[in-house]
Design a protein around this motif. Structure first.
Motif, PDB file in Angstrom:
ATOM      1  N   ASP B 250       0.818  -1.218   0.000  1.00  9.90           N
ATOM      2  CA  ASP B 250       0.000   0.000   0.000  1.00  9.90           C
ATOM      3  C   ASP B 250       0.857   1.276   0.000  1.00  9.90           C
ATOM      4  O   ASP B 250       0.375   2.342   0.333  1.00  9.90           O
ATOM      5  N   LEU B 252       2.655   3.794  -2.125  1.00  8.68           N
ATOM      6  CA  LEU B 252       2.967   4.388  -3.431  1.00  8.68           C
ATOM      7  C   LEU B 252       3.835   5.628  -3.279  1.00  8.68           C
ATOM      8  O   LEU B 252       4.036   6.380  -4.226  1.00  8.68           O
ATOM      9  N   THR B 320      -9.972   3.275 -11.504  1.00  8.57           N
ATOM     10  CA  THR B 320      -9.767   2.762 -10.136  1.00  8.57           C
ATOM     11  C   THR B 320      -8.293   2.699  -9.769  1.00  8.57           C
ATOM     12  O   THR B 320      -7.952   2.277  -8.668  1.00  8.57           O
ATOM     13  N   ASP B 321      -7.438   3.110 -10.675  1.00 13.19           N
ATOM     14  CA  ASP B 321      -5.981   3.081 -10.424  1.00 13.19           C
ATOM     15  C   ASP B 321      -5.653   4.035  -9.270  1.00 13.19           C
ATOM     16  O   ASP B 321      -5.900   5.251  -9.367  1.00 13.19           O
ATOM     17  N   ALA B 322      -5.121   3.506  -8.185  1.00 18.57           N
ATOM     18  CA  ALA B 322      -4.827   4.335  -7.004  1.00 18.57           C
ATOM     19  C   ALA B 322      -3.782   5.398  -7.290  1.00 18.57           C
ATOM     20  O   ALA B 322      -3.687   6.408  -6.579  1.00 18.57           O
ATOM     21  N   ARG B 323      -2.991   5.195  -8.321  1.00 22.02           N
ATOM     22  CA  ARG B 323      -1.935   6.158  -8.620  1.00 22.02           C
ATOM     23  C   ARG B 323      -2.503   7.497  -9.096  1.00 22.02           C
ATOM     24  O   ARG B 323      -1.832   8.524  -9.014  1.00 22.02           O
ATOM     25  N   ASP B 325      -5.110   9.175  -7.841  1.00 21.58           N
ATOM     26  CA  ASP B 325      -5.322  10.056  -6.687  1.00 21.58           C
ATOM     27  C   ASP B 325      -4.037  10.316  -5.920  1.00 21.58           C
ATOM     28  O   ASP B 325      -3.845  11.385  -5.347  1.00 21.58           O
ATOM     29  N   GLU B 326      -3.160   9.326  -5.912  1.00 22.75           N
ATOM     30  CA  GLU B 326      -1.927   9.468  -5.128  1.00 22.75           C
ATOM     31  C   GLU B 326      -0.929  10.425  -5.784  1.00 22.75           C
ATOM     32  O   GLU B 326      -0.202  11.132  -5.095  1.00 22.75           O
ATOM     33  N   ARG B 390      -0.620  -3.394  -6.338  1.00 20.01           N
ATOM     34  CA  ARG B 390      -0.418  -2.193  -5.515  1.00 20.01           C
ATOM     35  C   ARG B 390      -1.295  -1.044  -6.015  1.00 20.01           C
ATOM     36  O   ARG B 390      -1.780  -0.225  -5.243  1.00 20.01           O
ATOM     37  N   ALA B 391      -1.471  -0.995  -7.328  1.00 22.30           N
ATOM     38  CA  ALA B 391      -2.223   0.118  -7.909  1.00 22.30           C
ATOM     39  C   ALA B 391      -3.729  -0.096  -7.845  1.00 22.30           C
ATOM     40  O   ALA B 391      -4.492   0.855  -7.647  1.00 22.30           O
ATOM     41  N   PHE B 392      -4.166  -1.337  -8.022  1.00 23.30           N
ATOM     42  CA  PHE B 392      -5.609  -1.580  -8.128  1.00 23.30           C
ATOM     43  C   PHE B 392      -6.174  -2.371  -6.944  1.00 23.30           C
ATOM     44  O   PHE B 392      -7.385  -2.499  -6.795  1.00 23.30           O
ATOM     45  N   GLY B 393      -5.312  -2.923  -6.146  1.00 26.08           N
ATOM     46  CA  GLY B 393      -5.762  -3.822  -5.096  1.00 26.08           C
ATOM     47  C   GLY B 393      -5.443  -5.254  -5.514  1.00 26.08           C
ATOM     48  O   GLY B 393      -5.492  -5.601  -6.697  1.00 26.08           O
TER      49      GLY B 393
END
Lengths: 456, 476
Positions: B250, B252, B320-323, B325-326, B390-393
């Motif tokens: 988790d 990034l 949904t890629d967490a990157r 927002d990060e 890591r990026a999507f779950g």
């Protein structure tokens, strides 16, 4: 003997000097000078320079065959040859140096020690060899005095702070770089036009100097930096010549600038590799004329100076009359292309430097468009004064009232502020490499002075 | 006349005695340390070595990376920096002080390394172990700097058939002579030689400084760009299997910010990078990321550097890629890159990693495919899925188990592009793919090998040698 210790710019200089004067019958003169100079600024094998000089004079007018001449009252011929040295470099120029151990800089909290300057143990004296001759003549009981002189000065191993390849990790170091030639003629005439209660004297001088960078060794014109990015050292041309892409004209059809490539072909494409010598700031002749009048207690002096044949590169003009940026524009830009058919001095206005084919991010174009004639005649100084005649019982020994104006007016076609530039770079190399380049250079001020002077 | 001649002879004789006073001319300046007196002890050498890292800290604080990133298609047009604009437009001239200064800085580190390498014999009390470590660190830094210059100021491997097109100046001695450019092939040989020495002689653990792992990771990069998939696979495998570095599920935050007490540790996936330092009790406040902060942090008019719309759309193919927002923020008409510290929280002290485990996994995955190691495709997919998890779950958006070799390669490249936004590495991929000839690579309307893709050298390089400059422009 212990070594001397000094600041980074500390240096020592020792000199031995001998001069012998010889005259024969007060007509023939010979002077021999021999000097040896040593400077700590140079490396172990280059500390000393030997600089001899010899000159001779002949007062021709004292010869028997000249005594009857009633026109020429004095005639002297003089000639000389000599060498001089120059060691005008920082005291530690020859040394490579490191930072002090306690420099206060760290990386990851750990102290650092680092080299800060490249060494040049081969640094040596710059030497100039001068050959000169002059003829001094006075006519009509010294009413007219004329001196003509000629000189040729060849400087070798000229010291310059020269660019080193950036891949050394440094930018500059001192080196003996160039060979420079200066030669010229000077003429001065003093004429006593009237003598008596009213007197009038005229001093006139004119000089022409030819300057040429004969060689810069293996360096290129871009190697020696200084001043602005518009002037360079180009073999065969004067020091500080304008090194730019030649501008041809504005295309009336579309308002775009037309340049000339190295072969003289017209092109819309601006290209720094097509820069070349497009002129220099060296005047053909410079001089001045002073007239001094006096009548009874009054005196009036008028000094005018002039320069012919020089050019000025307006380095701020390229920012004020080119691509529109955050610089203020100048009124001359009104003469710009606006519609097809316009014949104008400046191209169409643009906010985008690529319109002029300049590389992106490079709006300051180095073209000859901004070179202007810098001929001028300037009333440099006018002074008028009156010396009061005092009675013997006066407590004053003398009393004078005077008024003085400098830079009263200038006749010139130069569109900028002042054709007589006074370069304002602090660094000498910057000044020398950008003669007659103006960059927001303030004009010489006009000043008025009024004075009363007396002695008791 | 005879008397005159005698006197003259006598005086000339006096002059000739002047050199006897030579001692008077021996002046030693103070306030500076002369080069031949500077290095005496092991501590002096360590300080000199520290200074090499110091230059790295200045150069890789984002300044080098920004130039490389501007050449790619990851960034939008710079806000108003004319010299960055020239890089973006691939029209850098030798008047560009931004690129010239970066170039000079990288070689400044090289000069310092070479000074260290040339002076070991002067030092008393330096153990063989210490000497070996210092030599290896210096050669690592020398290679690192040459490498970044090579891939920025020259056309890439594969540009010419025999790789004999002009590379860069190789500096292996502390001298100021002008030198010509070596060929790209020669440059690779030199860099690999230095890195191999470093790999063999550096310790495995060395604080924030270069380690054998760092050298190995750099070799993986260099071999990968050299299209030596075998070596790239081997080196990246060794790193992945070492267990020394860790991809946190988790985390990034590779440009890891300091905590509330201004303490930080590099992200555990960092193999090598430059670091900031903050210690008020020592009176040291040392932030090595200004190149990032000054350009990615928005001012009143926006950020100087921001992501391109094309990159934004690319990474948003899966929202949904967490990157997203990060690391990114769509604001004020810009797609701001927010992974480099934070102006809102006054996060000034973060490191700049140069090689990370993520890079190794993606090089590893692609190398497997390019070697056509069909029995290891599962491993390659696993490499990529570590990044995607890591990026999507975990398990949410994996690479399909039956993905083809070509698809896996594309997955690896896509992830590399997303993972390295702002790091100045994506342009290397574009060049490599272009030189492989497997597809036509067009970067913002210009081919990967157009002249301006190789940054112009400072004009001082032309001093006194037959130095061949790059052709300027020609991309637009």
């Amino acid at each position: 003997m212990a070594k001397f210790i000094g600041s980074p710019d500390a240096w020592t200089f020792i000199s031995s000097f001998a001069r012998m004067n010889y005259s024969f019958k007060d007509k023939y003169y010979l002077q021999v000078v021999a000097r040896s100079d040593g400077s700590s600024k140079f490396g172990e094998n280059n500390k000393f320079g030997f600089f001899p000089a010899v000159s001779a004079g002949w007062i021709i007018s004292d010869e028997e065959f000249f005594r009857e001449n009633r026109t020429i009252s004095f005639l002297k011929l003089r000639a000389g040859w000599g060498k001089t040295g120059n060691a005008d470099v920082p005291g530690d120029a020859q040394y490579g140096t490191f930072s002090a151990a306690d420099n206060g800089i760290t990386y990851n909290g750990a102290p650092i020690l680092y080299p800060i300057k490249l060494p040049n143990p081969d640094l040596r004296w710059e030497t100039s060899t001068t050959l000169d001759a002059s003829l001094e003549m006075r006519l009509w009981k010294d009413a007219l005095q004329i001196e003509v002189s000629a000189y040729r000065k060849s400087s070798t191993d000229v010291l310059m702070n020269v660019s080193v390849p950036a891949s050394t990790g440094f930018t500059q170091y001192w080196d003996n770089v160039a060979e420079i030639l200066n030669q010229g003629l000077e003429l001065s005439i003093t004429s006593y036009n009237f003598n008596g209660p009213f007197s009038w004297k005229t001093d006139f001088n004119v000089a022409r100097n030819y300057n040429e960078l004969v060689s810069i060794g293996n360096y290129t014109p871009d190697a020696v930096s200084g001043g602005t990015n518009d002037s360079r050292v180009i073999p065969g041309k004067p020091v500080g010549s304008f090194y730019l892409m030649e501008f041809s004209h504005v295309d009336p059809a579309n308002g775009l600038p037309v340049y000339l490539d190295l072969n003289g072909n017209e092109t819309y494409d601006y290209d720094n590799s097509q820069r070349k010598y497009v002129g220099d700031g060296l005047p053909d002749i410079i001089g001045g004329i002073t007239n001094t009048f006096s009548y009874k207690g009054w005196d009036l002096t008028i000094l005018a100076t002039y320069s012919l044949g020089a050019k000025i590169f307006d380095s701020s003009g390229k920012r004020q009359m080119g691509v529109v940026t955050d610089w203020n524009m100048r009124a001359e830009i009104l003469d710009r292309w606006q519609q097809p058919g316009d014949e104008s001095f400046f191209p169409r206005l643009t906010l985008d430097e690529t319109t002029y084919s300049l590389p992106s991010g490079f709006p300051w174009w180095n073209t000859s468009l901004f070179i202007f004639d810098a001929d001028y005649l300037r009333l440099k100084n006018i002074a008028i004064g009156y010396n009061f005649t005092l009675k013997p019982e006066s407590r004053l020994n003398s009393l004078r009232v005077a008024a003085n104006v400098t830079n009263l007016f200038t006749l010139t076609n130069f569109p900028g502020l002042d054709p007589e530039l006074v370069r304002d770079f602090e660094n000498a190399q910057d000044r020398n490499l950008s003669p007659n380049v103006t960059y927001l250079t303030p004009p010489q001020e006009r000043s008025y002075n009024f004075s009363i002077s007396t002695t008791f | 006349m005879k008397k005159f001649a005698k006197q003259l002879t006598a005086l000339l004789a006096c002059l000739s005695l002047l050199p006897a006073c030579n001692k008077w001319l021996e002046v030693e300046p103070t306030g500076v340390i002369l080069s031949d007196e500077a290095l005496n002890t092991p501590e002096d050498m360590q300080r000199l070595l520290n200074s090499c890292y110091d230059v790295l800290g200045n150069a890789f604080d984002g300044r080098v990376q920004n130039i490389c990133e501007l050449l790619s298609d990851n960034l939008a047009e710079p806000l108003n920096n004319l010299e960055y604009q020239a890089v973006y437009d691939r029209e850098v001239t030798f008047f560009n002080t931004t690129t010239n200064n970066v170039y000079t800085d990288l070689y400044r580190a090289v000069y310092r390394c070479n000074t260290l390498l040339a002076n070991f014999d002067l030092i008393e009390g330096l153990s063989e172990t210490e000497r070996s470590r210092m030599e290896a660190e210096a050669r690592f830094i020398r290679a690192l700097c040459h490498w970044w210059v090579l891939k920025t100021w020259a056309q890439p491997w594969g540009y010419s058939a025999n790789h004999d097109h002009p590379g860069i100046v190789i500096r292996e001695l502390p001298v100021q002579d002008p030198l010509p450019r070596s060929s790209v092939d020669q440059c690779y040989t030199f860099i690999i030689s230095d890195l191999t020495f470093a790999e063999e002689n550096l310790p495995a653990s060395n604080g924030v400084y270069a380690t054998s792992w760092a050298a190995k990771a750099m070799l993986a990069f260099v071999y990968f760009q050299k299209q030596d998939w075998n070596q790239a696979y081997t080196k990246s495998s060794e790193l992945i299997n070492s267990g020394v570095f860790e991809l946190q599920e988790d985390n990034l935050d590779q440009f890891h910010a300091q905590d509330s007490s201004f303490q930080f540790e590099p992200n555990p996936e960092t193999i090598f990078g430059v670091v900031s330092y903050y210690n008020l009790s020592e009176g040291i406040v040392d932030s090595r990321n200004e190149g990032y902060r000054d350009n990615y942090w928005p001012g009143t008019a926006g950020a100087q550097l921001s992501a391109s719309e094309e990159f934004w759309n690319f990474i948003n193919l899966n929202p949904t890629d967490a990157r997203i927002d990060e690391w990114l923020l769509s604001e004020g008409g810009q797609y701001q890159v927010t992974r480099f510290g934070s102006p809102n929280n006054q996060v000034f002290f973060f490191p700049s990693p140069l090689v990370r485990l993520t890079h190794m996994h993606l090089i590893h995955a692609e190398s497997i495919c390019l070697l056509n190691m069909t029995d290891q495709l599962e491993m390659a997919i696993g490499d990529i899925n570590l990044i995607r998890d890591r990026a999507f779950g975990e398990g949410i958006n994996p690479v399909p188990a039956d993905a083809s070799v070509i698809d896996i390669i594309q997955y690896a490249r896509d992830e590399f592009r997303k993972e390295t936004i702002g790091e100045g590495l994506w342009v290397d991929y574009l060049r490599r793919i272009g030189s492989l000839g497997e597809q036509e690579v067009i970067i913002r309307g210009a081919p990967w090998n157009c002249p301006g893709m190789a940054i112009q050298f400072p004009n001082s390089e032309g001093t006194g040698s037959a130095f061949v400059f790059n052709e300027e422009g020609g991309c637009n």
